[in-house]
Design a protein around this motif. Sequence first.
Motif, PDB file in Angstrom:
ATOM      1  N   ILE A 180      62.620 -17.548  57.403  1.00 12.84           N
ATOM      2  CA  ILE A 180      62.305 -17.376  55.981  1.00 12.84           C
ATOM      3  C   ILE A 180      63.469 -16.712  55.263  1.00 12.84           C
ATOM      4  CG2 ILE A 180      60.735 -16.211  54.384  1.00 12.84           C
ATOM      5  CD1 ILE A 180      58.558 -16.731  56.524  1.00 12.84           C
TER       6      ILE A 180
ATOM      7  N   PHE B  45      65.744 -19.320  54.330  1.00 11.30           N
ATOM      8  CA  PHE B  45      65.265 -20.019  53.141  1.00 11.30           C
ATOM      9  C   PHE B  45      65.621 -19.226  51.884  1.00 11.30           C
ATOM     10  CE2 PHE B  45      61.573 -22.007  55.724  1.00 11.30           C
ATOM     11  CZ  PHE B  45      62.459 -22.910  56.262  1.00 11.30           C
ATOM     12  N   LEU B  46      65.472 -17.881  51.970  1.00  8.07           N
ATOM     13  CA  LEU B  46      65.800 -17.052  50.804  1.00  8.07           C
ATOM     14  C   LEU B  46      67.276 -17.190  50.447  1.00  8.07           C
ATOM     15  CD1 LEU B  46      63.771 -13.803  51.594  1.00  8.07           C
ATOM     16  CD2 LEU B  46      63.360 -15.371  49.721  1.00  8.07           C
TER      17      LEU B  46
ATOM     18  N   GLY C 152      67.858 -20.448  48.784  1.00  6.02           N
ATOM     19  CA  GLY C 152      67.431 -20.389  47.394  1.00  6.02           C
ATOM     20  C   GLY C 152      68.507 -19.772  46.517  1.00  6.02           C
ATOM     21  N   VAL C 153      69.092 -18.667  47.005  1.00 10.31           N
ATOM     22  CA  VAL C 153      70.139 -17.988  46.237  1.00 10.31           C
ATOM     23  C   VAL C 153      71.327 -18.925  46.019  1.00 10.31           C
ATOM     24  CG1 VAL C 153      71.886 -16.187  46.416  1.00 10.31           C
ATOM     25  CG2 VAL C 153      69.503 -15.653  46.864  1.00 10.31           C
TER      26      VAL C 153
ATOM     27  N   ILE D 249      68.891 -11.269  39.976  1.00 10.80           N
ATOM     28  CA  ILE D 249      67.443 -11.073  39.797  1.00 10.80           C
ATOM     29  C   ILE D 249      66.690 -11.603  41.011  1.00 10.80           C
ATOM     30  CG2 ILE D 249      65.438 -11.724  38.413  1.00 10.80           C
ATOM     31  CD1 ILE D 249      67.311 -11.874  35.990  1.00 10.80           C
ATOM     32  N   LEU D 250      67.088 -12.811  41.440  1.00 13.28           N
ATOM     33  CA  LEU D 250      66.415 -13.413  42.589  1.00 13.28           C
ATOM     34  C   LEU D 250      66.597 -12.567  43.842  1.00 13.28           C
ATOM     35  CD1 LEU D 250      64.826 -15.855  43.587  1.00 13.28           C
ATOM     36  CD2 LEU D 250      66.988 -16.884  44.227  1.00 13.28           C
TER      37      LEU D 250
ATOM     38  N   VAL E  50      64.341  -9.542  43.684  1.00 12.65           N
ATOM     39  CA  VAL E  50      62.958  -9.918  43.991  1.00 12.65           C
ATOM     40  C   VAL E  50      62.811 -10.122  45.498  1.00 12.65           C
ATOM     41  CG1 VAL E  50      61.220 -11.698  43.683  1.00 12.65           C
ATOM     42  CG2 VAL E  50      62.532 -10.923  41.737  1.00 12.65           C
ATOM     43  N   GLY E  51      63.816 -10.780  46.083  1.00 12.20           N
ATOM     44  CA  GLY E  51      63.778 -11.039  47.523  1.00 12.20           C
ATOM     45  C   GLY E  51      63.780  -9.764  48.324  1.00 12.20           C
TER      46      GLY E  51
ATOM     47  N   ASN F 261      60.570  -8.240  48.466  1.00 11.91           N
ATOM     48  CA  ASN F 261      59.650  -9.058  49.243  1.00 11.91           C
ATOM     49  C   ASN F 261      59.912  -9.051  50.739  1.00 11.91           C
ATOM     50  OD1 ASN F 261      57.419 -10.925  48.321  1.00 11.91           O
ATOM     51  ND2 ASN F 261      58.792 -10.851  46.565  1.00 11.91           N
TER      52      ASN F 261
ATOM     53  N   ILE G  48      57.631  -6.995  52.843  1.00  4.21           N
ATOM     54  CA  ILE G  48      56.270  -7.545  52.823  1.00  4.21           C
ATOM     55  C   ILE G  48      56.203  -8.789  53.703  1.00  4.21           C
ATOM     56  CG2 ILE G  48      54.445  -8.441  51.343  1.00  4.21           C
ATOM     57  CD1 ILE G  48      55.611  -6.905  49.038  1.00  4.21           C
ATOM     58  N   ILE G  49      57.190  -9.662  53.533  1.00  6.58           N
ATOM     59  CA  ILE G  49      57.210 -10.883  54.348  1.00  6.58           C
ATOM     60  C   ILE G  49      57.309 -10.502  55.820  1.00  6.58           C
ATOM     61  CG2 ILE G  49      58.537 -12.947  54.918  1.00  6.58           C
ATOM     62  CD1 ILE G  49      59.348 -13.126  52.012  1.00  6.58           C
TER      63      ILE G  49
ATOM     64  N   LEU H 100      63.754 -18.318  35.985  1.00  7.23           N
ATOM     65  CA  LEU H 100      65.153 -18.456  36.400  1.00  7.23           C
ATOM     66  C   LEU H 100      65.657 -19.879  36.213  1.00  7.23           C
ATOM     67  CD1 LEU H 100      65.169 -16.361  39.683  1.00  7.23           C
ATOM     68  CD2 LEU H 100      66.483 -15.862  37.656  1.00  7.23           C
TER      69      LEU H 100
ATOM     70  N   ILE I 268      62.169 -24.399  46.402  1.00  5.92           N
ATOM     71  CA  ILE I 268      62.960 -23.660  47.388  1.00  5.92           C
ATOM     72  C   ILE I 268      62.945 -22.170  47.082  1.00  5.92           C
ATOM     73  CG2 ILE I 268      65.308 -23.304  48.227  1.00  5.92           C
ATOM     74  CD1 ILE I 268      65.736 -26.278  47.968  1.00  5.92           C
ATOM     75  N   LEU I 269      62.982 -21.821  45.796  1.00  2.32           N
ATOM     76  CA  LEU I 269      62.989 -20.404  45.427  1.00  2.32           C
ATOM     77  C   LEU I 269      61.639 -19.763  45.706  1.00  2.32           C
ATOM     78  CD1 LEU I 269      64.838 -20.330  41.990  1.00  2.32           C
ATOM     79  CD2 LEU I 269      65.759 -20.085  44.255  1.00  2.32           C
TER      80      LEU I 269
ATOM     81  N   PRO J 146      59.318 -19.434  49.982  1.00  3.05           N
ATOM     82  CA  PRO J 146      59.441 -18.286  50.898  1.00  3.05           C
ATOM     83  C   PRO J 146      58.687 -17.056  50.390  1.00  3.05           C
ATOM     84  CG  PRO J 146      61.593 -19.219  50.446  1.00  3.05           C
ATOM     85  CD  PRO J 146      60.637 -19.925  49.558  1.00  3.05           C
ATOM     86  N   LEU J 147      58.634 -16.897  49.061  1.00  2.00           N
ATOM     87  CA  LEU J 147      57.976 -15.709  48.508  1.00  2.00           C
ATOM     88  C   LEU J 147      56.455 -15.820  48.600  1.00  2.00           C
ATOM     89  CD1 LEU J 147      60.198 -15.214  45.337  1.00  2.00           C
ATOM     90  CD2 LEU J 147      60.449 -14.163  47.556  1.00  2.00           C
TER      91      LEU J 147
ATOM     92  N   PRO K 170      53.619 -14.258  52.384  1.00  2.26           N
ATOM     93  CA  PRO K 170      52.609 -13.228  52.677  1.00  2.26           C
ATOM     94  C   PRO K 170      51.208 -13.607  52.200  1.00  2.26           C
ATOM     95  CG  PRO K 170      54.562 -12.231  51.725  1.00  2.26           C
ATOM     96  CD  PRO K 170      54.734 -13.701  51.600  1.00  2.26           C
TER      97      PRO K 170
END
Lengths: 246, 227
Positions: free
Chosen positions: A135, A138-139, A142-143, A162-163, A166-167, A170, A173-174, B157, B170-171, B174-175, B178
């Motif tokens: 995961i 994947f993050l 995304g970036v 910003i992303l 946020v990641g 997270n 938590i993930i 975004l 994709i963004l 993953p979030l 949970p």
Amino acid sequence: MIMRFLHKFSSPPYFYSISGRLLPWLTVLFLALLAYGLYGGLVTAPADYQQGDSFRIIYVHVPAAWMSMFIYVVMAVSGAIGLIWRIKLAEIVSISSAPIGASFTLLALITGSLWGKPMWGTWWVWDARLTSELILLFLYLGVIGLYSAIEDNRTASRAVAILALVGVVNIPIIHYSVEWWSSLHQGPTVTKFAKPSIHIDMLIPLLVMAGAFKVYYAIALLLRCRNELVQREQGSRWLDEILENK
Amino acid sequence: MTPDSLSKAFFSVVRRDLLLAYRHRAELINPLAFFVMVVTMFPLAVGADVELLRRIAPGVIWVAALLASLLSMDAIFRSDFEDGSLELMVMTPHPLSVLVLAKVTAHWLLSGVPLLLVSPLLAVMFDIESDVISVLLITLLLGTPVLSLIGAIAVALTVGLRKGGVLLAILVLPLYVPVLIFASGAVDAAASGLPVSGQLYMMSAMLFLAITLTPWPTAAALKMSLS
């Protein structure tokens, strides 16, 4: 004092010249650490009593996994600095870290699955750490995807920051939700500082390799930053001066 | 500015979005139809074995809900961005984060609640027992707002981009992990007769965390997309 140094360091011309001078030294340091770590890990460290020689992959796997998380934090922190104080160099550090971090994550996944085949008898298990590492990949993707989708560099850097922030909120938590979901990965063997459950002859090369990976990251980061800087600052006077002098 | 005018701004944004959606009623059905169709694909793909279907049903319904909310997500800011009303919202004296929360609320009422209403029907089709269905509904009630809140960040975004669709997935996906884990975990636990309060507490915690934290990055990202 520190602020003044940071201010000076973050000016593109100064950064460009000092990073150019730093690079050879870092390369020497990296090669020395790598040679020592590889020799220690592959030759002098004793074979594991259960896993035999297969365990030696940890000298690549564990530092890569550490770096994958470390770089994400670097990316988020420098992204935040860029977002708050609008420092160009911080934005560049943030975005230049992403591909390097993604590569380390991929490396950790590949080496882990190579190790998993003889040890667990399968290339992949849906285990907590593997899954959260996936995961994390994947993050990173995304970036990278977001950065390349936005044309204006400065806007893209802010979006990525910003992303990444946020990641970073997270990720714990993930991580813990995935951990709770399932786990069969072996427990941490190094973080118990009081009494590590790893032999000292195995530990030292591992730490040296971790150091080598950190230095490698610094080298790759500086190179990418210089590259990005040259692209962004095209036509500025300091860059023209440097190019003329060559 | 009095608190009264702030709540007034909140509710007028919610009301406006609901009204706009009401004027385009047909579009509301699409994500719902998508949700039902994705769920329908699974028995066709894995076979009509009732035992197997009952076991995978919570996961299937949740993954379908995830995809359906992802699909409807893009609409949350798109039209406002294109016709310029988003710029007007940024220029109002009200904090953008509150207006964002209002827009997300309206979006959840339009996309999350319909899923909530349809899923018992799907659950019956998968032969899930009634007390497990109630747990499924509670997880959807707690989880779908989190999906909308987190998705809003990614939409904000990518709203300025012409081809944001795949990138958005994709963004966001993953979030969503949970939420997916705790929700389907809770339904699984309920199906095997175990207590589910732990998972539900975790989901409530995530919901409140998302309500308090996500409007800020969303607002920041919107301002960035508009600049």
